[in-house]
Design an enzyme around this catalytic site. Structure first.
Site, short mmCIF file in Angstrom:
data_model
loop_
_atom_site.label_atom_id
_atom_site.label_comp_id
_atom_site.label_asym_id
_atom_site.label_seq_id
_atom_site.Cartn_x
_atom_site.Cartn_y
_atom_site.Cartn_z
N GLY A 176 -10.97 8.61 11.00
CA GLY A 176 -10.97 7.77 9.79
C GLY A 176 -12.35 7.72 9.17
CG ASP A 224 -14.05 -0.34 8.22
OD1 ASP A 224 -14.35 -0.75 7.10
OD2 ASP A 224 -13.33 -0.97 9.02
CG LEU A 267 -13.27 3.63 12.69
CD1 LEU A 267 -14.42 3.55 11.70
CD2 LEU A 267 -13.16 2.33 13.49
CB SER A 285 -5.47 1.27 6.58
OG SER A 285 -5.90 1.70 5.31
CB SER A 303 -5.50 -5.13 12.08
OG SER A 303 -5.10 -5.89 10.97
CD GLU A 333 -1.47 -7.88 7.79
OE1 GLU A 333 -0.26 -7.74 7.86
OE2 GLU A 333 -1.99 -8.78 7.12
CE1 TYR A 367 -2.72 -0.94 9.28
CE2 TYR A 367 -2.63 -3.34 9.44
CZ TYR A 367 -3.34 -2.16 9.49
OH TYR A 367 -4.68 -2.20 9.77
CE LYS A 389 -4.68 -0.67 12.54
NZ LYS A 389 -5.80 0.18 13.00
CG HIS A 425 -13.52 -5.22 7.54
ND1 HIS A 425 -12.44 -5.53 8.32
CD2 HIS A 425 -13.71 -3.89 7.66
CE1 HIS A 425 -12.01 -4.44 8.91
NE2 HIS A 425 -12.75 -3.42 8.52
#
Ligand code: GDR
Length: 331
Positions: free
Chosen positions: A8, A13, A78, A82, A127, A129, A151, A155, A181
């Site tokens: 990623g 990030d 990462l 997303s 995350s 989430e 999602y 995760k 973020h």
């Protein structure tokens, strides 16, 4: 010289983390998927020190090769599909990449450790989430997970798989439960950047208004540049562990709009915003606010950029970008 492999790497990030690690003297390798990927070309220009390695989280063999070629001391996972809203329309793909991809990269790291005898430290981008329909306020490491999107479910799989590899194989595998973020590098599909870009374009007369979904959702928003530091700190600990990374403050989309429009001198923003059902989600995460006491105490980490400053920074950056694009258009 330490070596790090980042999946990623072309995302927000990935870029901040590359800069941080490069600044610390690391040799940085970045996994990039796809043939002739335009993001890889951009990364090669903006971050020429990142050594690009070809591979895909869906393809275990490519990961085994990428890890063997980069010989990393640290691996930061990462990479993910997303965007939460997209995950309902692409639930299988999201599960495979965001969830199954974690298993693949863990296996590749384990295989490399076993065959080379070199210990590798692993970071998983978990995350907030995962908290979904929150069972505690604020949310901390021990809070029961109740994901509300494909999602979030993916995760959770990656999070527990990381813990499982730590417990089963003694791997130095840590999971950072990062709350939202943001930064001027945030993708325009996410609400903060969507708003900062729209405010800039409205100010410059390029757009009339902005269509959004749920204005009452609340998020704990921090600055991505601060958050990648927490990732690195986790891998410098003797023991691998899981940490919540958050500011401890929560704000609604309405508050985001108030600050973003205030930056350009607009106080009455309501006439400029329409509610469009297309941006409503089948299941919403209403309130996120994190308790990062553990990270503050054990890692000595704390966020530096405040929410108000973050939003204003993003609007100013988009004003510059849009103005530059405008002068290019007219020349
Ligand atoms: P989120 O970020 O889903 O929290 O996940 P996003 O910015 O997409 O949404 C935040 C909240 O804003 C509401 N919202 C809208 N969102 C978008 N994108 N577009 C809109 O028009 C809009 N209107 C209202 C949403 O309903 C939501 O409540 C992000 C991602 O980066 C994840 O990958 C990451 O894991 C988590 O943050 C932490």
């Amino acid at each position: 010289m330490k070596r790090a492999l980042i999946t990623g790497v072309t995302g927000q990030d990935g870029m901040y983390l590359s800069e941080l690690l490069h600044g610390k003297g690391y040799e940085v390798f970045g996994l990039v998927a796809g043939q002739n990927n335009p993001k890889a070309e951009l990364l090669a220009k903006s971050h020429p020190y990142v050594r690009i390695v070809s591979g895909n989280l869906l393809d275990l063999v490519s990961l085994i090769r990428a890890v063997a070629d980069s010989e990393p001391d640290e691996v930061y996972n990462l990479g993910a599909v997303s965007f939460v809203a997209y995950s309902w329309q692409n639930a299988r793909l999201t599960s495979d990449v965001t969830g199954g991809g974690v298993l693949n990269i863990l296996e590749a790291v384990r295989f490399y450790q076993d065959s080379s005898g070199k210990a590798v430290r692993f970071y998983q981008a978990s995350s907030s989430e995962m908290f979904g329909k929150v069972q505690d306020v604020p949310q901390r490491e021990s809070t029961l997970l109740w994901p509300r999107s494909p999602y979030g479910v993916a995760k959770v799989f990656g999070h527990y798989m990381t813990i499982n590899y730590r417990e089963s194989y003694g791997m130095h595998a840590s999971s950072g439960v990062l709350f939202n973020h943001e930064s001027p590098r945030r993708g325009p599909e996410f609400v903060t950047r969507k708003v900062s870009q729209a405010v800039a374009r409205i100010t410059l007369g390029l757009q009339d208004g902005i269509a959004l979904g749920n204005l009452d959702a609340k998020r704990d928003w921090g600055f991505a540049g601060d958050y990648v530091e927490a990732m690195w700190l986790m891998l410098q600990q003797d023991e691998a562990d899981d940490y919540v990374i958050s500011t401890g403050e929560t704000h609604s989309i309405r508050e985001l709009l108030t600050i973003a429009f205030d930056e350009v001198g607009i106080t009455d923003w309501e006439p400029l915003v329409t509610i469009d059902p297309r941006f409503m989600r089948p299941a919403e995460v209403d309130l996120l606010i994190g308790d990062s006491t553990k990270a503050r105490e054990k890692l000595g980490w704390k966020p530096r950029v405040e929410f108000d400053e973050l939003v204003r920074m993003m609007v100013r950056s988009d004003l510059e970008l849009q103005a530059a694009a405008g002068s290019e258009r007219s020349s």
